[in-house]
Scaffold this motif. Structure first.
Motif, mmCIF file in Angstrom:
data_model
loop_
_atom_site.group_PDB
_atom_site.id
_atom_site.type_symbol
_atom_site.label_atom_id
_atom_site.label_comp_id
_atom_site.label_asym_id
_atom_site.label_seq_id
_atom_site.Cartn_x
_atom_site.Cartn_y
_atom_site.Cartn_z
ATOM 1 N N TRP A 1 0.956 -1.070 -0.015
ATOM 2 C CA TRP A 1 0.123 -0.014 0.032
ATOM 3 C C TRP A 1 0.832 1.060 0.058
ATOM 4 O O TRP A 1 1.702 1.239 0.791
ATOM 5 C CB TRP A 1 -0.906 -0.078 1.278
ATOM 6 N N ASP A 2 0.779 1.991 -1.067
ATOM 7 C CA ASP A 2 1.748 2.964 -1.223
ATOM 8 C C ASP A 2 1.062 4.374 -1.603
ATOM 9 O O ASP A 2 1.120 4.913 -2.650
ATOM 10 C CB ASP A 2 2.853 2.880 -2.340
ATOM 11 N N PRO A 3 0.128 4.854 -0.665
ATOM 12 C CA PRO A 3 -0.512 6.229 -0.850
ATOM 13 C C PRO A 3 0.529 7.443 -1.001
ATOM 14 O O PRO A 3 1.512 7.415 -0.594
ATOM 15 C CB PRO A 3 -1.442 6.287 0.453
ATOM 16 N N GLN A 4 -0.109 8.466 -1.578
ATOM 17 C CA GLN A 4 0.741 9.567 -1.614
ATOM 18 C C GLN A 4 0.498 10.538 -0.343
ATOM 19 O O GLN A 4 -0.655 10.871 0.006
ATOM 20 C CB GLN A 4 0.280 10.541 -2.727
ATOM 21 N N VAL A 5 1.384 10.580 0.656
ATOM 22 C CA VAL A 5 1.229 11.044 1.768
ATOM 23 C C VAL A 5 2.246 12.373 2.015
ATOM 24 O O VAL A 5 3.395 12.267 1.910
ATOM 25 C CB VAL A 5 1.818 10.141 2.978
ATOM 26 N N ALA A 6 1.344 13.694 2.369
ATOM 27 C CA ALA A 6 2.152 14.795 2.561
ATOM 28 C C ALA A 6 2.529 14.686 3.986
ATOM 29 O O ALA A 6 1.501 14.107 4.901
ATOM 30 C CB ALA A 6 1.483 16.014 2.189
ATOM 31 N N ARG A 7 3.648 15.003 4.797
ATOM 32 C CA ARG A 7 3.772 14.882 6.295
ATOM 33 C C ARG A 7 5.067 15.944 6.536
ATOM 34 O O ARG A 7 5.617 16.389 5.828
ATOM 35 C CB ARG A 7 4.275 13.383 6.586
ATOM 36 N N ALA A 8 4.880 16.064 7.892
ATOM 37 C CA ALA A 8 6.036 16.904 8.524
ATOM 38 C C ALA A 8 5.790 16.698 9.970
ATOM 39 O O ALA A 8 4.766 16.256 10.546
ATOM 40 C CB ALA A 8 5.578 18.466 8.328
ATOM 41 N N ALA A 9 6.919 16.901 10.882
ATOM 42 C CA ALA A 9 7.071 16.526 12.149
ATOM 43 C C ALA A 9 7.981 17.586 12.614
ATOM 44 O O ALA A 9 9.048 18.126 12.090
ATOM 45 C CB ALA A 9 7.648 15.274 12.575
ATOM 46 N N SER A 10 7.704 17.629 14.027
ATOM 47 C CA SER A 10 8.720 18.802 14.642
ATOM 48 C C SER A 10 8.770 18.372 16.185
ATOM 49 O O SER A 10 7.978 17.671 16.666
ATOM 50 C CB SER A 10 8.430 20.224 14.476
#
Length: 449
Positions: free
Chosen positions: A168-177
């Motif tokens: 399963w390879d969805p297009q994921v926008a992500r960010a973390a801090s």
């Protein structure tokens, strides 16, 4: 379909019509009905609930959660340790919303020991779950068995898994801090990638905390143990739309039913027509449209579609669309439905001594009664590896379980293939529904010297 199966069936059909001299196989056949335990319906009313709202705009995915639009999102309540015994000692809060066909998730994970956090995995789809991480689970079709899983750590590395369907390879926008006393994560991914078949779906958000030394597991909806327990997830609902609910049938060969609840979310009356399209493998797609149905603003109506599953082993592709005026598609849902096993065969023996030609056979057929009434069972014995027909018999079923006593003809020592075939006559052509095989070995005479 394998070539050998096609060849075997062709020989079988020819034998039935043109080889009356071929010996039969059965001396006695008894019929019964299959008794399968039906699990009780699952009560979803006690599960944690969340309504995922449509956001007025998309939040910026920057890992800070300071975008004002998050205040419009649904928010989780107190997180519990995974066993559900008490509140998690270090709390987590998640916000969820949708906008323009995407699911947005924001998480604030309290952390009194940010310096002790583990964040080693930088490779996408690596073992992110071995770090301090947040895990998102979605049971899109509410089968309470399978779920898609997304894991993110505090440096924004993501892994996606789907144990039920593999990759399963969805297009994921992500960010973390990471802040002074918490770390943050933001995610956005297409709703269409989550396998959601209606307005309701299973949802859970979990956390693995390692900064405290020992691994601490906590969840929004406690699972009682490991995280991957879809029957223990919460229940999430998407904003109301033209398609409020979508429930598929049992996935049995024969007649199945799909239920759909239409909704008019607009401020004026609407005329809606639901359309169901379904197909298996490379077969021609079949289509059925119902309505039109007139709905007042805010009104709903439940509709039932009938659809036929024609073959075993090949999944059924279902597409439901809601049509408005001028056949404009207002909503669409797609789902892949597995088909239940149709035929099982068990034999009392696989190795026969010289002169021993008797054996028992049990066959179980899982078909709708109307389809079983139109079917035939063929028993056939072939030589191996030549696949020459040795014996055959065609039987009309009068139940879903066949118990038969077989008496094989006088055959030479060697290997044989016993076939149990279920077929259905459609027009002038027999349609093969399912086939089971067993390899038999007839031992040679043992010399007394």
């Amino acid at each position: 379909m394998r070539v050998r199966s096609i060849t075997a069936i062709a020989v079988l059909v020819a034998a039935v019509t043109a080889c009356a001299e071929v010996p039969t196989l059965t001396t006695d056949v008894r019929w019964a009905e299959v008794a399968e335990e039906v699990p009780p319906p699952v009560d979803l009313s006690q599960r944690k609930q969340m309504v995922i709202r449509e956001l007025p705009s998309a939040p910026e995915i920057d890992g800070r959660l300071d975008d004002a639009v998050w205040q419009e999102a649904a928010q989780t309540d107190t997180w519990m340790v995974n066993t559900g015994e008490r509140a998690a000692p270090v709390q987590t809060t998640a916000w969820l919303g949708s906008h323009d066909g995407r699911l947005y998730v924001g998480v604030r994970a309290e952390e009194p020991n940010t310096e002790g956090m583990v964040a080693l995995v930088r490779e996408e789809d690596g073992p992110v779950w071995s770090d301090d991480c947040i895990e998102l689970f979605v049971d899109g079709n509410l089968d309470l068995k399978t779920a898609r899983q997304l894991v993110i750590n505090s440096i924004g590395t993501v892994a996606t898994l789907d144990p039920g369907a593999g990759e399963w390879d969805p297009q994921v926008a992500r960010a973390a801090s990471v802040g002074e006393d918490a770390w943050f994560a933001e995610l956005a991914l297409p709703l269409s990638s989550l396998g959601i078949t209606g307005s309701d779906f299973g949802l859970n958000i979990c956390r693995e905390r390692r900064a405290g030394g020992e691994t601490e597991l906590s969840c929004w909806s406690p699972t009682g143990g490991g995280f991957h327990q879809p029957s223990e997830f919460g229940l999430a609902s998407l904003p109301g739309g033209y398609l409020q609910a979508f429930g598929v049938g049992e996935g049995m060969v024969g007649h199945n039913e799909l239920t759909v609840t239409l909704e008019n979310p607009e401020e004026q009356p609407l005329s809606l027509r639901p359309r169901l399209t379904w197909w298996q493998g490379d077969s021609i797609a079949l289509e059925r449209t119902l309505g039109p149905f007139s709905l007042q603003p805010g009104a709903t109506r439940e509709i039932t579609f009938g659809y036929e599953v024609r073959a075993a082993q090949t999944p059924v592709q279902l597409e439901l669309a809601v049509l408005g005026e001028d056949d404009r598609v207002l909503a669409r849902r797609e789902v892949t439905q597995s088909v239940r096993d149709v035929l099982d065969m068990a034999t009392s023996r696989r190795v026969l001594r010289p002169g021993d030609r008797r054996m028992g056979l049990r066959g179980v057929m899982r078909l709708r009664p109307n389809m079983l009434a139109q079917s035939q069972v063929i028993l056939a014995l072939f030589t191996l590896p030549e696949m020459l027909l040795v014996a055959r018999e065609e039987i009309v079923p009068s139940g879903s379980v066949m118990c038969a006593e077989l008496e094989l003809p006088d055959i030479a020592p060697g290997k044989y293939s016993l076939h149990l075939v279920l077929k259905r006559q459609i027009g002038d052509e027999p349609q093969r529904i399912a086939e089971e095989k067993a390899t038999l070995v007839v031992l040679p005479e043992v010399s007394g010297d």
